[in-house]
Structure formats: C-alpha cells, structure tokens
Design a protein around this motif. Sequence first.
Motif, PDB file in Angstrom:
ATOM      1  N   ASP A   1       0.930  11.193  -6.000  1.00 51.15           N
ATOM      2  CA  ASP A   1       1.457  11.742  -4.235  1.00 51.15           C
ATOM      3  C   ASP A   1       2.801  12.373  -4.586  1.00 51.15           C
ATOM      4  OD1 ASP A   1       4.399  10.658  -5.929  1.00 51.15           O
ATOM      5  OD2 ASP A   1       4.139   9.009  -3.882  1.00 51.15           O
TER       6      ASP A   1
ATOM      7  N   ASP B   1       0.544   5.455  -0.071  1.00 53.69           N
ATOM      8  CA  ASP B   1      -0.191   6.098   1.673  1.00 53.69           C
ATOM      9  C   ASP B   1       0.227   7.761   0.919  1.00 53.69           C
ATOM     10  OD1 ASP B   1      -1.164   4.248   3.419  1.00 53.69           O
ATOM     11  OD2 ASP B   1       0.552   4.730   4.457  1.00 53.69           O
TER      12      ASP B   1
ATOM     13  N   GLU C   1      -6.200  12.326   0.999  1.00 55.42           N
ATOM     14  CA  GLU C   1      -6.528  11.517   2.217  1.00 55.42           C
ATOM     15  C   GLU C   1      -6.507   9.888   1.487  1.00 55.42           C
ATOM     16  OE1 GLU C   1      -8.179  12.885   5.361  1.00 55.42           O
ATOM     17  OE2 GLU C   1      -6.751  14.313   5.555  1.00 55.42           O
ATOM     18  N   GLN C   2      -6.244   9.370  -0.163  1.00 55.82           N
ATOM     19  CA  GLN C   2      -5.802   8.201  -0.701  1.00 55.82           C
ATOM     20  C   GLN C   2      -5.011   7.480   0.038  1.00 55.82           C
ATOM     21  OE1 GLN C   2      -9.460   8.461  -2.057  1.00 55.82           O
ATOM     22  NE2 GLN C   2      -9.739  10.174  -0.907  1.00 55.82           N
ATOM     23  N   THR C   3      -5.385   6.090  -1.238  1.00 54.16           N
ATOM     24  CA  THR C   3      -3.862   5.068  -0.613  1.00 54.16           C
ATOM     25  C   THR C   3      -4.366   3.793  -2.068  1.00 54.16           C
ATOM     26  OG1 THR C   3      -4.028   4.963   1.923  1.00 54.16           O
ATOM     27  CG2 THR C   3      -3.556   2.848   0.436  1.00 54.16           C
TER      28      THR C   3
ATOM     29  N   HIS D   1      -9.846   5.389   0.255  1.00 57.42           N
ATOM     30  CA  HIS D   1      -9.757   6.494   1.621  1.00 57.42           C
ATOM     31  C   HIS D   1      -8.698   5.524   2.030  1.00 57.42           C
ATOM     32  CE1 HIS D   1     -10.057   9.219   4.284  1.00 57.42           C
ATOM     33  NE2 HIS D   1     -10.105  10.089   3.255  1.00 57.42           N
ATOM     34  N   GLN D   2      -8.180   6.294   2.654  1.00 57.87           N
ATOM     35  CA  GLN D   2      -6.825   5.595   3.944  1.00 57.87           C
ATOM     36  C   GLN D   2      -7.606   4.462   5.318  1.00 57.87           C
ATOM     37  OE1 GLN D   2      -4.213   8.985   4.437  1.00 57.87           O
ATOM     38  NE2 GLN D   2      -5.490   9.220   6.127  1.00 57.87           N
ATOM     39  N   LYS D   3      -8.522   5.993   5.049  1.00 62.14           N
ATOM     40  CA  LYS D   3      -9.258   4.542   6.596  1.00 62.14           C
ATOM     41  C   LYS D   3      -9.547   4.181   6.701  1.00 62.14           C
ATOM     42  CE  LYS D   3     -13.975   6.796   5.435  1.00 62.14           C
ATOM     43  NZ  LYS D   3     -15.334   7.987   6.280  1.00 62.14           N
TER      44      LYS D   3
ATOM     45  N   LYS E   1      -7.771   1.810   4.836  1.00 61.17           N
ATOM     46  CA  LYS E   1      -6.116   0.722   3.499  1.00 61.17           C
ATOM     47  C   LYS E   1      -6.038  -0.747   5.049  1.00 61.17           C
ATOM     48  CE  LYS E   1      -1.491   1.333   4.715  1.00 61.17           C
ATOM     49  NZ  LYS E   1      -0.425   2.366   4.727  1.00 61.17           N
TER      50      LYS E   1
ATOM     51  N   ALA F   1       1.158  -1.113   0.149  1.00 62.74           N
ATOM     52  CA  ALA F   1       0.213   0.317  -0.222  1.00 62.74           C
ATOM     53  C   ALA F   1       0.670   0.904  -0.169  1.00 62.74           C
ATOM     54  CB  ALA F   1      -1.178  -0.338   1.187  1.00 62.74           C
TER      55      ALA F   1
END
Length: 447
Positions: free
Chosen positions: A359, A311, A382-384, A429-431, A433, A309
């Motif tokens: 990024d 971030d 804030e995407q992964t 979304h990173q939440k 991940k 992943a």
Amino acid sequence: MSIAFKDFKILKFGGTSVGSVERMQNLAKLITVDESKKIVVLSAMSGTTNALVKISEYLYAGKNKEAESDINALYQKYIDVCENLLKDEYKDKGKTFVNSVFDIIRHFRNEAFTFTSKEEKIILAQGEILSTNLFHLYLQQIGIKSILLNALDFVRIDENNEPDIDFTRQVLSDILKNHPNDNLFITQGYICRNAYGDIDNLRRGGSDYTASIVGAAIRASEIQIWTDIDGMHNNDPRIVSRTYPVNYLSFDEAAELAYFGAKILHPACILPAQKEQIPVLLKNTMQPQAFGTIIANTFPNEGFKAVAAKDGITALQIKSYRMLLAYGFLRAIFEIFERYKTPIDMITTSEVAVSVTIDDTKHLNEIIEELKQIASVEVFPEQTIICIAGYLPKNKPGYIFKVAEALKDIPVSMVSYGGSDYNISVLVHQKYKKLAMEQLNKVLFNL
Ligand code: ADP
Ligand code: ASP
Ligand code: MG
C-alpha cells in the motif's frame, strides 16, 4: 522489578468526542463519573487535523494566500470555542493560548522559509495541543483538578517509526510517582518526538496508538477507546448499510481488522496492548451505556466475526525469467522490498510467478526497476484488500467455501488463506469493493 500501574485506566477520546463545546462538556461528566485513576488521551477536535493537512499542503505549494485564509477560518473556530466553553479568566487564558498556537502556524507563512516535512509535523501537532489545553482549562473552570501531561515528553518513535515503549515507561512512571494523590491526567494523542528529537506523529488516527502505547508502558488495567460508534461492527458501516456491533474479539482478530482497514482502530494499536495482555474496550461516547466491544485474550468463539477493507492497494505480478521458481528467487524479491522499507501485505505464488500487494507506493518505481533485473513485472493499481476476520481453524471445512460462495460473481485476483487461523483475505479491484462487502454481509452474516 517490573513497573505496573494496575490502578490506572487509559481512556482515549476521538475527534467527534471533543468535536464541539457540548461534547467537551459531556466529556468532563463522563470522565468524572468515578474517581478511579485515569490517563485521558485526546484527539484534535474533528476536522482540525484535516484542516491542518490542507494548510500544510498550501504552504508546501507556496500558496500563502490560500493558507492564510484557511488559517484565519481555523483560528476563528478556536476563538469561538473559547467564547462558548470558557468564562472570565479562563476565557482570557484560552484566547492567549490559541493566539500563541496560531502565531506558530502563521510563522511558517514567512516567504523566506523553506517549508519541509519538519515544519508540516509541527503544524499537524497543533490540533491535539489545542484540544487538550482548552479542555484542561475547562476542567479547571468547573473545579476539577487534572494534570496536563505533554505527550512530546514521553512518546517517542525510533528511526523505523517504531514506538519506544521502554522510554515511555521510564518517563511516565517517574511523572506518575510524583503525583501519588492525583487521579486525572490529560494528554495528547497522535503526537510524539522522533529519533532526532523533532516533533512527529503516529500517522492519521494515531491517538488510538498513543492510548495503547501509554497503556502498555505503564501496564494499565484497561485501555478504552471512546468514539462515535458502539464498538467494532461486523462490517464497515460507511460502506454497508446493515451492520451490528461485535461484543467480543480476540487480540488476533482485532489486529487483523485494524490492519486491514477497520477505521475504528489505528492499524498498529492492538499490538502493544496484546503484548502486555491489556484488554481494549471500544465504547460509544454518545451512548456510554451500550456494551461496545471487548478485545481481550479470551479464546475466541469459532466463526466469522467481521469484514474490513483496505483501499489504495497496488498488486505486482512478478514472473521469474527462469522457467522454474528456483530457491533464492523469493529471497531476491523480498530483499528489494526490504531495501525500500516497503511492507508486503498479501502474497501468493505459482510455479513461475509471485504476486504481492503493497500500500506504500513511495518507492514503487525503484522497486519495479530492481525487480526487472530478475523478473518481468506487471502492475495493477487501484486494488482493495478485503479481510474476513474471525476464528477460522484450518482443520474445519467450509470457511473458504463460504467466502467463495459470497464472492462468486466478483473477479478475485488473489486469495490468502492459512497464514493464520484468524483471517481470509482477498484482493479485488476497488470498483468491486462495495459489492463484495455487501455480498459477504449477506452470505456470512445473513444480513
Ligand atoms: P475517532 O475520531 O473517534 O478516532 P474514527 O472516525 O477514527 O473515530 O473511527 C470511528 C469510525 O470508524 C466510525 O464512525 C465508523 O464509520 C468507522 N468504521 C469503519 N469500520 C468500522 C467497523 N468495522 N466498526 C465500527 N466502525 C467502523
Ligand atoms: N487527530 C489525528 C487525526 O485526525 C489523530 C487521531 O484523531 O487519532 O488523524
Ligand atoms: Mg480514529
């Protein structure tokens, strides 16, 4: 005639492998188990580069007191290393060397000084300079002959931060030819000079990159990356609890994983090795007998191999003002990213819109301003990117379905499949991940 030093192996040891006096002592044993020819690339002792980054941040901000106190703490750490690693005249030499390095660092506290990225890079280089010099002194103390090479003499990047491997080949070949009877060479990872001759670096984690640049330059027989884990695992062990080492990877699979966040390898370090077809071995310093991972040009077994992943990704949804995605629209978009030297990682298109991810957000505002001349733009920070790597031939059914099955309860905002046979990437979304990586572990690897 093409230059090759096939009798040489490159062995890179990361921060934890040189992270304490005991580790350095073990390292000396590990690199002398046989007398084969080796170039040993060392990172800074673990924690040092982070400490130097922090000191630089204080100096940028003019916080000299805070910088001073961190410099003193780091200085004491290295004096302690000299005390415990070295004896007699080697201890004196070690302390004199540490003092000279910290004189350089302290010099930048001078208030009359404008602290710029040039000074920062000089400070960041000191970690690898310290570890290699102290280790070299230790080898001398225990009677092992080694030649300390200065990476600043032969690792160089150009204006686009690309390594100049031909230059490394020329300089290093001459050096090695001048030492026909020496078997052990030590040098710094991470540090280099740039197109202007200034001290620079290969970005965080860059010692892996040094190893592969040096290996490719001299066309060594093997590049070994020694770290604190027994090879590339099938998933990120920092995020997911049950993971296992993958014994074999192709260059393509490993390159995808490194680029998309498998921290065990610097994002760019597979490419030079792949170009010269030099196998890369990932080994565990704490468990040298463990098999680890062999990355080579072998034809890969079909199937999923590993998940990684990346971030800190920003997605941009770019909608053409025209109703149709006329030809020329994509080119106009790409030209804007190219002008700002901002690489695009993922891309998906519909009839009227294009979504891309980046990024590097250094020029995000300028890019958005220019895009707005031709399109409407929505930004999603804030995407992964989750990268699922393996040999996933497109003529076989089922791979994309398996990934979709694993992620069925997670909102996925982009999917990239078919760009190569080695990767399916999704954007979340990173939440999500952690959940996404755990679900993939369950469904793809039955863990
Ligand atoms: P070094 O300091 O030796 O360069 P790094 O910390 O850069 O070591 O890389 C090793 C770390 O990479 C491991 O400790 C592990 O936490 C992390 N890592 C992330 N993804 C993976 C993966 N897929 N396989 C193995 N290690 C991984
Ligand atoms: N010391 C550098 C860092 O911490 C380079 C490396 O360890 O690979 O990023
Ligand atoms: Mg690393």
